[in-house]
Design a protein around this motif. Structure first.
Motif, PDB file in Angstrom:
ATOM      1  N   UNK A  61       7.883 -36.251   3.003  1.00 56.52           N
ATOM      2  CA  UNK A  61       7.411 -35.404   4.132  1.00 56.52           C
ATOM      3  C   UNK A  61       8.715 -34.344   4.452  1.00 56.52           C
ATOM      4  N   UNK A  62       8.436 -33.600   5.419  1.00 59.52           N
ATOM      5  CA  UNK A  62      10.073 -32.456   5.445  1.00 59.52           C
ATOM      6  C   UNK A  62      10.922 -33.551   6.327  1.00 59.52           C
ATOM      7  N   UNK A  63      12.388 -33.330   6.001  1.00 61.11           N
ATOM      8  CA  UNK A  63      13.313 -33.653   7.165  1.00 61.11           C
ATOM      9  C   UNK A  63      13.203 -33.809   8.393  1.00 61.11           C
TER      10      UNK A  63
ATOM     11  N   UNK B 164       4.877 -32.615   2.332  1.00 65.53           N
ATOM     12  CA  UNK B 164       3.850 -32.660   4.068  1.00 65.53           C
ATOM     13  C   UNK B 164       4.930 -31.556   5.358  1.00 65.53           C
ATOM     14  N   UNK B 165       4.201 -31.396   6.608  1.00 60.31           N
ATOM     15  CA  UNK B 165       5.409 -30.805   7.499  1.00 60.31           C
ATOM     16  C   UNK B 165       4.498 -31.842   8.283  1.00 60.31           C
ATOM     17  N   UNK B 166       6.173 -32.984   8.889  1.00 66.58           N
ATOM     18  CA  UNK B 166       5.712 -33.276  10.030  1.00 66.58           C
ATOM     19  C   UNK B 166       5.485 -33.035  10.948  1.00 66.58           C
ATOM     20  N   UNK B 167       5.378 -32.807  12.641  1.00 66.08           N
ATOM     21  CA  UNK B 167       5.137 -32.710  13.478  1.00 66.08           C
ATOM     22  C   UNK B 167       6.668 -32.566  14.190  1.00 66.08           C
TER      23      UNK B 167
ATOM     24  N   UNK C  42      12.548 -31.689  11.523  1.00 65.37           N
ATOM     25  CA  UNK C  42      13.954 -31.220  11.773  1.00 65.37           C
ATOM     26  C   UNK C  42      13.895 -28.821  12.315  1.00 65.37           C
ATOM     27  N   UNK C  43      12.924 -28.818  10.729  1.00 71.54           N
ATOM     28  CA  UNK C  43      13.503 -27.156  10.828  1.00 71.54           C
ATOM     29  C   UNK C  43      11.686 -26.834   9.655  1.00 71.54           C
ATOM     30  N   UNK C  44      10.546 -27.586   9.355  1.00 70.16           N
ATOM     31  CA  UNK C  44       9.581 -27.698   8.593  1.00 70.16           C
ATOM     32  C   UNK C  44       8.128 -28.051   9.778  1.00 70.16           C
ATOM     33  N   UNK C  45       7.956 -27.812  10.403  1.00 64.83           N
ATOM     34  CA  UNK C  45       7.053 -28.491  11.481  1.00 64.83           C
ATOM     35  C   UNK C  45       5.711 -28.302  11.622  1.00 64.83           C
TER      36      UNK C  45
END
Length: 366
Positions: free
Chosen positions: A116-118, A155-158, A161-164
């Motif tokens: 997942x995106x950080x 995967x982008x988490x909604x 921090x930068x990838x949503x």
């Protein structure tokens, strides 16, 4: 191959609430789910220790149990907070950790690790896309050294921090440019960013409906010729809150973005409108499955406060709800499937083989 239903192991009840993985796998199988995303916390709970040396026999046991229940392991997840770390010594530690994850994945018999995106704070991770891409390419290159190749699903988490957003995620996947580095598309995380706003009294963003329409058009255009880069998808809904998720709300946590707190408490299975589901999930699923032509795993990654209940019955309850959600999705999208799903008769659950489209009567029985 037609789409097949799966679920994340922790979505059937959290291990720290007393729900062992063996029981969750048994209920998943009983209710016709065919695939399992193994959540790392469930594996460590199975090992009864945080020591890495104990994870391998646990992984062997889980693989054997899944095999006996006719369950396939979709992936091991989530390998969190990896890309763009400012502390490069910590980055090197994470590289050693992912080497362990790769070996565990091989023992489990899966070829995929989900990333997942950080959502670490901005003083811990860099906004530099080039650094993110370099870090993620390093993961992919490690996976390419193994036979079979280990894949990574980004995967982008909604609340990332930068990838949503999925567009940012897809852009990074294309820049990484490795055959074993692809995308995980999650209806909740897509819609949780472009459609929903749990901190708003309305629960939605301005112009949300049009934004979803436009976004799904772009998704289809950009991924239709790259559907092999969609490694798996997750399809769930979420609850519309009666009050905005701001300070004073029972789900509010000062250290968490509102969307994260909402995610942890309020996700729902597909079609659970009676429980407050309101996201346009069907539009996302239709774009991915019908318009793009995706035909792989459809996993239901639920996070919900119900998972923390301690009564044993919650595991079967969640498995049953997941099966109903899958049945609704099959009916709504008129999907061709070959899968066993439960049918309730006289208070008992019987498995029936379904080799064709669901109809309204079949779904109503679930």
């Amino acid at each position: 191959m037609p789409c097949r239903p799966g679920i994340s192991s922790m979505s059937l009840g959290r291990c720290y609430s007393g729900h062992p993985l063996s029981h969750k796998l048994a209920m998943a199988s009983k209710y016709g789910l065919q695939g399992i995303e193994i959540f790392y916390e469930d594996l460590t709970d199975q090992a009864k220790s945080q020591k890495p040396t104990n994870l391998f026999p646990a992984a062997r046991y889980v693989r054997s149990l899944c095999s006996s229940l006719n369950l396939e392991i979709i992936c091991l997840q989530p390998f969190m907070h990896y890309e763009g770390l400012l502390d490069r010594a910590r980055h090197n530690e994470r590289i050693e950790e992912v080497k362990l994850w790769i070996e565990i994945a091989k023992v489990l018999g899966t070829d995929t690790i989900q990333v997942p995106s950080s959502f670490l704070s901005k003083n811990q991770i860099s906004p530099d896309t080039n650094l993110m891409v370099s870090d993620l390419r390093e993961l992919a290159d490690l996976g390419l050294q193994h036979t079979p190749t280990i894949k990574f699903a980004y995967e982008s988490l909604c609340w990332g921090t930068y990838v949503d957003k999925w567009e940012q995620c897809w852009s990074i996947v294309t820049l990484v440019d490795r055959p074993n580095f692809g995308i995980c598309l999650d209806s909740f995380n897509i819609l949780g960013r472009i459609y929903a706003d749990p901190a708003s009294p309305s629960g939605v963003n301005p112009n949300a409906t049009q934004e979803v329409k436009d976004s799904m058009k772009r998704l289809t255009q950009q991924l239709k010729s790259h559907k092999d880069k969609i490694f798996f998808i997750q399809i769930v809904d979420a609850e519309r809150l009666q009050e905005p998720l701001v300070q004073g709300h029972r789900f509010y946590k000062e250290e968490q973005p509102a969307r994260m707190s909402w995610s942890r408490n309020c996700r729902l299975f597909y079609g659970e409108r009676d429980q407050g589901g309101y996201l346009p999930v069907r539009e996302v699923a239709e774009a991915i499955i019908k318009d793009i032509g995706y035909d792989g795993w459809v996993s239901m990654e639920l996070f919900n406060r119900a998972m923390e209940r301690t009564d044993e019955g919650v595991v079967e309850e969640l498995a049953s709800r997941a099966a109903k959600g899958w049945g609704r999705l099959v009916a709504d999208l008129d999907l061709e499937v070959a899968v066993s799903l439960p049918v309730k008769r006289a208070g008992n659950v019987e498995k029936v083989g379904v080799q064709q489209n669901f109809d309204a009567v079949e779904v109503a029985r679930l």
